[in-house]
Write a protein that holds these residues in place. Structure first.
Motif, mmCIF file in Angstrom:
data_model
loop_
_atom_site.group_PDB
_atom_site.id
_atom_site.type_symbol
_atom_site.label_atom_id
_atom_site.label_comp_id
_atom_site.label_asym_id
_atom_site.label_seq_id
_atom_site.Cartn_x
_atom_site.Cartn_y
_atom_site.Cartn_z
ATOM 1 N N GLU A 1 0.739 -1.087 -0.171
ATOM 2 C CA GLU A 1 0.291 0.424 0.234
ATOM 3 C C GLU A 1 1.005 0.977 0.142
ATOM 4 O O GLU A 1 1.481 1.357 0.604
ATOM 5 C CB GLU A 1 -1.289 0.665 1.038
ATOM 6 C CG GLU A 1 -2.188 -0.760 1.044
ATOM 7 C CD GLU A 1 -2.698 -0.649 -0.083
ATOM 8 O OE1 GLU A 1 -3.572 0.705 -0.183
ATOM 9 O OE2 GLU A 1 -3.857 -0.950 -0.786
ATOM 10 N N LYS A 2 0.575 2.449 -1.133
ATOM 11 C CA LYS A 2 1.851 3.028 -1.005
ATOM 12 C C LYS A 2 3.059 3.629 -1.264
ATOM 13 O O LYS A 2 3.676 4.669 -0.799
ATOM 14 C CB LYS A 2 1.257 4.424 -0.044
ATOM 15 C CG LYS A 2 -0.992 4.777 -0.027
ATOM 16 C CD LYS A 2 -0.973 5.868 1.299
ATOM 17 C CE LYS A 2 -2.251 6.266 1.439
ATOM 18 N NZ LYS A 2 -2.470 7.387 2.138
ATOM 19 N N THR A 3 3.433 2.472 -1.494
ATOM 20 C CA THR A 3 4.446 1.829 -1.648
ATOM 21 C C THR A 3 4.876 1.162 -3.276
ATOM 22 O O THR A 3 4.405 0.431 -3.695
ATOM 23 C CB THR A 3 5.032 1.596 -0.604
ATOM 24 O OG1 THR A 3 4.843 2.003 0.516
ATOM 25 C CG2 THR A 3 6.726 1.276 -1.451
ATOM 26 N N ALA A 4 6.087 1.048 -3.805
ATOM 27 C CA ALA A 4 6.792 0.756 -4.923
ATOM 28 C C ALA A 4 7.881 0.286 -4.846
ATOM 29 O O ALA A 4 8.312 1.401 -4.284
ATOM 30 C CB ALA A 4 6.013 1.691 -6.173
ATOM 31 N N ILE B 1 10.044 3.221 -2.810
ATOM 32 C CA ILE B 1 9.340 4.671 -2.808
ATOM 33 C C ILE B 1 7.846 4.715 -3.004
ATOM 34 O O ILE B 1 7.428 4.409 -2.371
ATOM 35 C CB ILE B 1 9.602 5.102 -4.895
ATOM 36 C CG1 ILE B 1 8.177 4.565 -5.681
ATOM 37 C CG2 ILE B 1 10.861 5.384 -5.397
ATOM 38 C CD1 ILE B 1 8.290 4.645 -6.458
ATOM 39 N N HIS B 2 7.900 5.853 -2.208
ATOM 40 C CA HIS B 2 6.517 6.452 -1.360
ATOM 41 C C HIS B 2 5.306 6.212 -2.554
ATOM 42 O O HIS B 2 5.574 7.765 -3.129
ATOM 43 C CB HIS B 2 6.508 7.852 -0.317
ATOM 44 C CG HIS B 2 5.200 8.013 -0.116
ATOM 45 N ND1 HIS B 2 4.490 7.582 0.740
ATOM 46 C CD2 HIS B 2 4.279 8.932 0.276
ATOM 47 C CE1 HIS B 2 3.496 7.435 1.095
ATOM 48 N NE2 HIS B 2 3.525 8.771 0.794
ATOM 49 N N ASP B 3 4.366 6.553 -2.854
ATOM 50 C CA ASP B 3 3.683 6.819 -3.760
ATOM 51 C C ASP B 3 1.586 7.222 -3.897
ATOM 52 O O ASP B 3 1.071 6.198 -3.025
ATOM 53 C CB ASP B 3 3.686 5.455 -4.802
ATOM 54 C CG ASP B 3 1.907 5.462 -6.619
ATOM 55 O OD1 ASP B 3 1.692 6.315 -6.054
ATOM 56 O OD2 ASP B 3 1.438 4.189 -6.329
ATOM 57 N N ARG C 1 12.851 12.800 3.021
ATOM 58 C CA ARG C 1 13.091 12.123 4.248
ATOM 59 C C ARG C 1 13.180 10.609 4.662
ATOM 60 O O ARG C 1 11.905 10.072 4.283
ATOM 61 C CB ARG C 1 12.788 12.901 5.518
ATOM 62 C CG ARG C 1 10.852 13.023 5.546
ATOM 63 C CD ARG C 1 10.475 14.154 6.790
ATOM 64 N NE ARG C 1 9.010 13.734 5.731
ATOM 65 C CZ ARG C 1 7.941 13.310 6.921
ATOM 66 N NH1 ARG C 1 8.805 11.910 7.483
ATOM 67 N NH2 ARG C 1 6.945 12.908 6.773
ATOM 68 N N PRO C 2 13.250 10.263 5.681
ATOM 69 C CA PRO C 2 12.848 8.387 6.237
ATOM 70 C C PRO C 2 11.126 8.702 6.206
ATOM 71 O O PRO C 2 10.874 9.067 7.352
ATOM 72 C CB PRO C 2 13.685 8.124 7.434
ATOM 73 C CG PRO C 2 15.220 9.071 7.155
ATOM 74 C CD PRO C 2 14.411 10.195 6.916
ATOM 75 N N LEU C 3 10.816 7.787 5.367
ATOM 76 C CA LEU C 3 8.666 7.698 5.789
ATOM 77 C C LEU C 3 8.517 6.424 6.712
ATOM 78 O O LEU C 3 7.603 6.319 7.029
ATOM 79 C CB LEU C 3 8.974 8.333 4.878
ATOM 80 C CG LEU C 3 8.770 8.861 3.590
ATOM 81 C CD1 LEU C 3 7.763 8.653 2.035
ATOM 82 C CD2 LEU C 3 8.341 9.865 3.981
ATOM 83 N N SER C 4 10.159 5.250 6.067
ATOM 84 C CA SER C 4 9.557 4.040 7.067
ATOM 85 C C SER C 4 10.960 3.609 7.118
ATOM 86 O O SER C 4 11.840 3.973 6.806
ATOM 87 C CB SER C 4 8.874 3.622 6.278
ATOM 88 O OG SER C 4 8.855 2.953 5.250
ATOM 89 N N LEU D 1 12.162 1.113 5.820
ATOM 90 C CA LEU D 1 13.014 1.449 4.112
ATOM 91 C C LEU D 1 12.532 2.262 2.726
ATOM 92 O O LEU D 1 13.714 2.503 2.056
ATOM 93 C CB LEU D 1 12.766 -0.090 3.197
ATOM 94 C CG LEU D 1 13.496 -1.422 4.409
ATOM 95 C CD1 LEU D 1 12.656 -2.326 3.317
ATOM 96 C CD2 LEU D 1 15.207 -1.167 4.441
ATOM 97 N N LYS D 2 11.745 2.739 3.281
ATOM 98 C CA LYS D 2 11.414 4.049 2.663
ATOM 99 C C LYS D 2 11.921 5.466 2.541
ATOM 100 O O LYS D 2 12.089 5.817 3.600
ATOM 101 C CB LYS D 2 9.859 4.501 1.963
ATOM 102 C CG LYS D 2 8.994 3.729 1.479
ATOM 103 C CD LYS D 2 7.447 3.981 1.375
ATOM 104 C CE LYS D 2 6.763 4.411 2.490
ATOM 105 N NZ LYS D 2 5.557 4.646 2.137
#
Length: 94
Positions: free
Chosen positions: A29-32, A57-59, A76-79, A81-82
């Motif tokens: 979800e929201k990640t590719a 990546i954040h999608d 910036r770090p979103l999670s 690994l993202k």
């Protein structure tokens, strides 16, 4: 003089890495997951090699498909690994 140094600091902060790659997975979800291929010359043998890197990546819109060519930008770090976000879709998969 201080105005120039402060504007230079702002330019340094906004200079983020931009990469172009191919989407290889959209099952989250929201990640590719994007595959970025870099061509580098071997330091000793001078042969051109391809190095592959997987970027998460954040999608936000969740509208990417496998095979799309995309441009991504460092963020910036979103999670765990993202660290990249989607800038634009260069070419849709056929």
């Amino acid at each position: 003089m201080s105005e120039q140094s402060s504007s230079a600091d702002a330019d340094d902060r906004t200079a983020r890495k931009v990469r172009e790659g191919t989407v290889i997975s959209t099952s989250m979800e929201k990640t590719a997951v994007v595959k970025v291929v870099d061509r580098v010359r071997h330091p000793r043998y001078r042969k051109t090699m391809q190095r592959t890197k997987k970027l998460y990546i954040h999608d936000e819109a969740n509208d990417l498909n496998v095979g799309d060519r995309v441009r991504v930008m460092e963020t910036r770090p979103l999670s765990k690994l993202k660290r990249w976000r989607l800038v634009e879709v260069v070419e849709r998969a056929r």
